[in-house]
Design a protein around this motif. Structure first.
Motif, PDB file in Angstrom:
ATOM      1  N   GLU A 213     -22.061 -27.549 -99.635  1.00 30.14           N
ATOM      2  CA  GLU A 213     -22.130 -28.557 -99.061  1.00 30.14           C
ATOM      3  C   GLU A 213     -22.503 -29.747 -99.858  1.00 30.14           C
ATOM      4  O   GLU A 213     -22.066 -30.992 -99.895  1.00 30.14           O
ATOM      5  CB  GLU A 213     -22.945 -28.601 -97.683  1.00 30.14           C
ATOM      6  CG  GLU A 213     -24.289 -28.351 -97.635  1.00 30.14           C
ATOM      7  CD  GLU A 213     -24.457 -26.840 -97.444  1.00 30.14           C
ATOM      8  OE1 GLU A 213     -25.707 -26.693 -97.309  1.00 30.14           O
ATOM      9  OE2 GLU A 213     -23.831 -26.144 -97.965  1.00 30.14           O
ATOM     10  N   ARG A 214     -23.420 -29.326-101.156  1.00 28.98           N
ATOM     11  CA  ARG A 214     -23.786 -30.154-101.960  1.00 28.98           C
ATOM     12  C   ARG A 214     -22.523 -30.806-102.793  1.00 28.98           C
ATOM     13  O   ARG A 214     -22.516 -31.666-103.570  1.00 28.98           O
ATOM     14  CB  ARG A 214     -24.978 -29.685-102.878  1.00 28.98           C
ATOM     15  CG  ARG A 214     -26.287 -29.674-101.993  1.00 28.98           C
ATOM     16  CD  ARG A 214     -26.648 -30.797-101.196  1.00 28.98           C
ATOM     17  NE  ARG A 214     -26.931 -32.122-102.168  1.00 28.98           N
ATOM     18  CZ  ARG A 214     -28.248 -32.258-102.443  1.00 28.98           C
ATOM     19  NH1 ARG A 214     -29.139 -31.513-102.471  1.00 28.98           N
ATOM     20  NH2 ARG A 214     -28.632 -33.462-103.232  1.00 28.98           N
ATOM     21  N   THR A 215     -21.648 -29.635-103.210  1.00 26.35           N
ATOM     22  CA  THR A 215     -20.522 -29.794-103.995  1.00 26.35           C
ATOM     23  C   THR A 215     -19.723 -30.781-103.403  1.00 26.35           C
ATOM     24  O   THR A 215     -19.187 -31.785-103.701  1.00 26.35           O
ATOM     25  CB  THR A 215     -19.826 -28.509-104.345  1.00 26.35           C
ATOM     26  OG1 THR A 215     -20.816 -27.438-104.515  1.00 26.35           O
ATOM     27  CG2 THR A 215     -18.913 -28.584-105.369  1.00 26.35           C
ATOM     28  N   LEU A 216     -19.414 -30.606-102.017  1.00 19.77           N
ATOM     29  CA  LEU A 216     -18.546 -31.569-101.167  1.00 19.77           C
ATOM     30  C   LEU A 216     -18.940 -32.870-101.169  1.00 19.77           C
ATOM     31  O   LEU A 216     -18.279 -33.790-101.273  1.00 19.77           O
ATOM     32  CB  LEU A 216     -18.455 -30.791 -99.764  1.00 19.77           C
ATOM     33  CG  LEU A 216     -17.668 -31.704 -98.748  1.00 19.77           C
ATOM     34  CD1 LEU A 216     -16.186 -31.769 -99.452  1.00 19.77           C
ATOM     35  CD2 LEU A 216     -17.574 -31.106 -97.494  1.00 19.77           C
ATOM     36  N   GLU A 217     -20.234 -33.185-101.019  1.00 22.71           N
ATOM     37  CA  GLU A 217     -21.049 -34.337-101.060  1.00 22.71           C
ATOM     38  C   GLU A 217     -20.482 -35.255-102.419  1.00 22.71           C
ATOM     39  O   GLU A 217     -20.187 -36.138-102.476  1.00 22.71           O
ATOM     40  CB  GLU A 217     -22.472 -34.220-100.870  1.00 22.71           C
ATOM     41  CG  GLU A 217     -23.396 -35.277-101.493  1.00 22.71           C
ATOM     42  CD  GLU A 217     -24.709 -34.966-101.427  1.00 22.71           C
ATOM     43  OE1 GLU A 217     -25.358 -33.906-100.238  1.00 22.71           O
ATOM     44  OE2 GLU A 217     -25.590 -34.856-102.362  1.00 22.71           O
ATOM     45  N   PHE A 218     -20.718 -34.212-103.686  1.00 19.59           N
ATOM     46  CA  PHE A 218     -20.301 -34.916-104.824  1.00 19.59           C
ATOM     47  C   PHE A 218     -18.889 -35.402-104.726  1.00 19.59           C
ATOM     48  O   PHE A 218     -18.353 -36.453-105.396  1.00 19.59           O
ATOM     49  CB  PHE A 218     -20.551 -33.890-105.920  1.00 19.59           C
ATOM     50  CG  PHE A 218     -20.416 -34.386-107.254  1.00 19.59           C
ATOM     51  CD1 PHE A 218     -21.171 -35.188-107.942  1.00 19.59           C
ATOM     52  CD2 PHE A 218     -19.248 -33.626-107.969  1.00 19.59           C
ATOM     53  CE1 PHE A 218     -20.736 -35.554-109.187  1.00 19.59           C
ATOM     54  CE2 PHE A 218     -18.686 -33.947-109.302  1.00 19.59           C
ATOM     55  CZ  PHE A 218     -19.688 -34.995-110.034  1.00 19.59           C
ATOM     56  N   PHE A 219     -18.076 -34.234-104.553  1.00 21.13           N
ATOM     57  CA  PHE A 219     -16.692 -34.688-104.408  1.00 21.13           C
ATOM     58  C   PHE A 219     -16.154 -35.773-103.351  1.00 21.13           C
ATOM     59  O   PHE A 219     -15.249 -36.630-103.984  1.00 21.13           O
ATOM     60  CB  PHE A 219     -15.562 -33.496-104.186  1.00 21.13           C
ATOM     61  CG  PHE A 219     -15.411 -32.334-105.287  1.00 21.13           C
ATOM     62  CD1 PHE A 219     -14.986 -32.972-106.431  1.00 21.13           C
ATOM     63  CD2 PHE A 219     -16.320 -31.155-105.214  1.00 21.13           C
ATOM     64  CE1 PHE A 219     -14.786 -31.889-107.574  1.00 21.13           C
ATOM     65  CE2 PHE A 219     -15.957 -30.157-106.379  1.00 21.13           C
ATOM     66  CZ  PHE A 219     -15.210 -30.599-107.604  1.00 21.13           C
ATOM     67  N   LYS A 220     -16.693 -35.981-102.347  1.00 18.07           N
ATOM     68  CA  LYS A 220     -16.515 -37.032-101.832  1.00 18.07           C
ATOM     69  C   LYS A 220     -16.798 -38.320-102.279  1.00 18.07           C
ATOM     70  O   LYS A 220     -16.175 -39.207-102.383  1.00 18.07           O
ATOM     71  CB  LYS A 220     -17.247 -37.057-100.376  1.00 18.07           C
ATOM     72  CG  LYS A 220     -16.655 -35.880 -99.274  1.00 18.07           C
ATOM     73  CD  LYS A 220     -17.425 -36.225 -98.010  1.00 18.07           C
ATOM     74  CE  LYS A 220     -16.893 -35.163 -96.968  1.00 18.07           C
ATOM     75  NZ  LYS A 220     -17.724 -35.093 -95.987  1.00 18.07           N
ATOM     76  N   ALA A 221     -18.077 -38.277-102.958  1.00 20.60           N
ATOM     77  CA  ALA A 221     -18.391 -39.493-103.655  1.00 20.60           C
ATOM     78  C   ALA A 221     -17.700 -39.946-104.680  1.00 20.60           C
ATOM     79  O   ALA A 221     -17.589 -41.075-105.258  1.00 20.60           O
ATOM     80  CB  ALA A 221     -19.990 -39.147-104.123  1.00 20.60           C
ATOM     81  N   GLN A 222     -16.958 -38.895-105.365  1.00 24.83           N
ATOM     82  CA  GLN A 222     -16.015 -39.101-106.656  1.00 24.83           C
ATOM     83  C   GLN A 222     -14.660 -39.583-106.009  1.00 24.83           C
ATOM     84  O   GLN A 222     -13.558 -39.442-106.726  1.00 24.83           O
ATOM     85  CB  GLN A 222     -15.932 -37.912-107.517  1.00 24.83           C
ATOM     86  CG  GLN A 222     -17.215 -37.658-108.170  1.00 24.83           C
ATOM     87  CD  GLN A 222     -17.359 -38.578-109.221  1.00 24.83           C
ATOM     88  OE1 GLN A 222     -16.547 -39.530-109.574  1.00 24.83           O
ATOM     89  NE2 GLN A 222     -18.474 -38.772-110.192  1.00 24.83           N
ATOM     90  N   GLY A 223     -14.398 -39.315-104.677  1.00 27.73           N
ATOM     91  CA  GLY A 223     -13.010 -39.656-104.090  1.00 27.73           C
ATOM     92  C   GLY A 223     -12.036 -38.740-104.193  1.00 27.73           C
ATOM     93  O   GLY A 223     -11.134 -38.665-104.255  1.00 27.73           O
ATOM     94  N   ARG A 224     -12.859 -37.307-104.372  1.00 26.87           N
ATOM     95  CA  ARG A 224     -11.749 -36.067-104.736  1.00 26.87           C
ATOM     96  C   ARG A 224     -12.149 -34.882-103.686  1.00 26.87           C
ATOM     97  O   ARG A 224     -12.079 -33.892-103.833  1.00 26.87           O
ATOM     98  CB  ARG A 224     -12.089 -35.687-105.964  1.00 26.87           C
ATOM     99  CG  ARG A 224     -11.897 -36.504-107.188  1.00 26.87           C
ATOM    100  CD  ARG A 224     -11.698 -35.936-108.516  1.00 26.87           C
ATOM    101  NE  ARG A 224     -12.813 -35.364-109.198  1.00 26.87           N
ATOM    102  CZ  ARG A 224     -12.970 -33.965-109.457  1.00 26.87           C
ATOM    103  NH1 ARG A 224     -12.207 -33.296-109.458  1.00 26.87           N
ATOM    104  NH2 ARG A 224     -14.082 -33.649-110.167  1.00 26.87           N
TER     105      ARG A 224
END
Ligand code: MIC
Ligand code: SF4
Length: 639
Positions: free
Chosen positions: A228-239
């Motif tokens: 979920e932390r990875t998802l949070e990062f990808f969301k913040a990167q618009g990816r």
């Protein structure tokens, strides 16, 4: 028994060999990256392979190392990389867009994919669950050409993180603790897989600090699960669409397990001149500091620089300290510029550098004579800062920033700073400095400056080898010893004849002349020979000087692969005690090397001292063919 994450990814990408630790395996590579100081060579090699377009899912060429343009050389090389990339279907990240590993993490990293990069810190992308490995330029060129990448199937070490980091203790301290326990050679042949409740506490940039500096263990790579932390990062990167969940099976098998209790961890520093020479900041004491440098692919994320800005806000850098800061990417720089943190940093008296490797690779900011320099970087090898007498300590951004105020090495826990509002849901996304490649039908002219010289080629292995020991070196020789990098030498990374004049110059200035006067010969070394950078120049310069074999107690992984690619025979002592008996300028012969190499054991004769001894040549069948052909390029031509 279930599978660990590393073997799950390997299994999906296996093309050749058996997935058993120690066996040679060939794996399919999804993505590649290059940077400029190894990239020119990689693209010359790609051109020699005569393919129109890269065969990978995505390849990216970065310019981040050779950013000082004191003459035409670097600017010419940038243009060469830009045009050769465009022609071959490769994305080009312009100088100023940031450090390859930081930008790759932000914009290209993909969980579950494989990546090889012509830089030893490519494992940074392991922070999102990518299997990312550093390699020599030629191996990256081969991957771009669609060939599989060969490694030894690794042992997997489970690093179990328990508990929660205390305030002002950071992920840099975690990897320094791993280095203290495992050492700079303990990771060879291994991948470090991070697990446990402590993982959830770490954001992707914090994880990437750990996977980045796993390179200093000598490891093949390091990896975190994708959660979920990875998802949070990808969301913040618009990816968000690039996210998949990845984790080890509950009952996964590991070759070794270590546990780090984050509650117990204290701020640490790696003392001169090795990343594993680690001690608590408190125990080292309040030594006077002259220079502090914050940045590098290890610690230059938005989060890192926000922490630094918060510590510096309203304070002044100590009068005796020069504080330099290089943000890791344009995204980071723009974000701290827009939210005012950059103003806090500037107002404190810090010197701001452009987004790139900068002082980490000796591109400026060499400290003064006998200086103590604190750096948030990953390597403090002797001479790497550009000042031989300097003493470089590797620390976290928190330790660096508080020490910049106090003027002495300081435990950051002495300061109370609130970091709770650093998190952002959205990064600023602007890929305008990432240039898309030309389409297949477009005609691109490749622009080559006069600095680009052909790379040296070896000759096929003869029946026997003979020559003198033109250098006897100690343990832990780094590629920074073999082929130093600094602002004066980096512009010549595409000019091996010039670079070769400086081979081993930090420890023995006479080496190039001695090698040439003796018609080449052998290098003898100790443990972990060739640790550090992936630069194949550390094999190509010795090749140019006539070196035919390197005989050591043990090798670092990437350097050994680079020697094989160059057709230089990598040998190890069967009995390490034989290292002691050899003296510089002894004459050695290997009478029957062409046949004996197939068996993996050679008989060496020390003619000067009149005794024989055994050496091992640990090579796969393919490696043996490559050595016999005189290196990978000759081998490929013969196919
Ligand atoms: C390094 O950190 O030593 C470098 C410079 O990034 C090298 C690559 C090079 O020598 O160009 C690396 O780590 O592979
Ligand atoms: Fe650049 Fe330093 Fe990272 Fe190497 S370790 S890629 S020189 S920032």
């Amino acid at each position: 028994m279930g599978s660990n994450l590393v073997y799950k990814i390997l299994k999906k990408h296996l093309v050749n060999g058996e997935l058993k630790a120690g066996e040679s395996i060939g794996i399919k590579i999804d993505q590649t990256l290059t940077q400029d100081s190894t990239g020119t060579m990689a693209y010359l090699q790609l051109e020699a392979m005569d393919i129109d377009r890269v065969k990978t899912k995505r390849s990216v060429a970065f310019v981040d190392h050779n950013m000082l343009q004191q003459g035409f050389e670097n600017a010419d090389d940038h243009k060469y990389i830009e045009t050769v990339a465009s022609k071959h279907g490769i994305y080009f990240s312009k100088p100023g867009n940031g450090i390859c590993h930081q930008v790759f993490l932000e914009r290209f990293s993909t969980p579950g994919d494989t990546l090889v990069g012509s830089d030893s810190h490519t494992p940074t992308a392991g922070g999102v669950g990518m299997l990312a490995m550093g390699a020599g330029g030629l191996d990256v060129a081969l991957a771009m050409a669609g060939k599989e990448y060969y490694i030894k199937a690794p042992e997997v070490v489970k690093v179990n993180l328990t508990g929660k980091l205390n305030k002002m203790v950071s992920s840099k301290d975690i990897i320094l603790e791993v280095l203290r326990r495992i050492t700079v050679k303990g990771g060879v042949g291994r991948v470090f897989e991070y697990c446990g409740e402590g993982v959830k506490e770490l954001s992707v940039p914090q994880r990437a600090t750990i996977t980045n500096m796993g390179a200093e263990l000598g490891a093949t790579t390091s990896i975190f699960p994708s959660d979920e932390r990875t998802l949070e990062f990808f969301k913040a990167q618009g990816r968000a669409e690039d996210y998949i969940e990845l984790k080890a099976d509950e009952d996964a098998n590991y070759d070794l397990e270590i546990t780090i209790d984050l509650n117990e961890l204290e701020p640490l520093a790696a003392k001169p001149h090795s990343p594993d020479n680690v001690e608590e900041v408190n125990k080292i004491g309040k030594i006077k500091v002259d220079q502090i440098a914050i940045g590098s692919c290890t610690n230059s994320s938005y989060e890192d620089l926000m922490k630094v800005a918060k510590i510096l806000k309203g304070k002044k850098v100590h009068k005796d300290i020069s504080l330099v800061i290089a943000p890791g990417s344009r995204q980071v720089m723009e974000m701290i510029a827009r939210n005012g943190a950059l103003a806090d940093i500037i107002s404190s008296g810090a010197r701001i550098l452009e987004n790139g490797c900068g002082p980490c690779i000796g591109m400026g900011q060499s400290p003064k004579t006998n200086a103590v320099s604190l750096r948030t970087f990953n390597r403090n090898f002797y001479g790497r800062s550009g000042t031989l007498s300097a003493k470089v300590y590797l620390v976290s951004p928190e330790t660096a920033a508080v020490s910049a105020i106090s003027g002495v090495l300081t435990d950051p826990r002495d300061y109370e700073v609130d970091f709770s509002d650093i998190h952002v849901d959205k990064f600023i996304i602007d890929d305008s400095m990432i240039i898309k490649p030309a389409s297949i039908n477009e005609d691109v002219e490749i622009v080559r400056g006069p600095n680009i010289k052909p790379f040296p080629l070896n000759v096929p292995l003869g029946k026997s080898l003979e020559g003198k020991v033109v250098l006897k070196a100690e343990d832990n020789i780094t590629t920074d010893h073999i082929m130093p990098s600094n602002a004066k030498l980096l512009p010549y990374r595409s000019n091996i004849p010039y670079l070769a004049n400086y081979c081993f110059s930090t420890i023995d200035e006479e080496f190039p002349k001695r090698a040439i006067d003796n018609g080449g010969g052998f290098i003898v070394g100790g443990e972990n020979y060739g640790q550090g950078s992936s630069r194949e120049h550390a094999a190509l310069a010795p090749l140019y000087l006539g070196i035919r074999a390197v005989l050591v107690k043990s090798f670092a992984r990437i350097h050994k692969a680079n020697l094989i690619n160059s057709g230089i025979v990598p040998m190890t002592f069967e009995n390490p005690k034989d290292y002691e008996k050899i003296e510089p300028m002894d004459s050695l012969t290997f009478d029957n090397i062409y046949e004996e190499i197939d068996k993996g054991i050679l008989t060496a004769k020390n003619i000067s001292k009149n005794y024989t001894f055994k050496v091992k040549v640990e090579l796969s069948e393919k490696d043996i063919e490559i050595i016999k052909a005189g290196g990978t390029l000759n081998y490929n031509k013969g196919m």
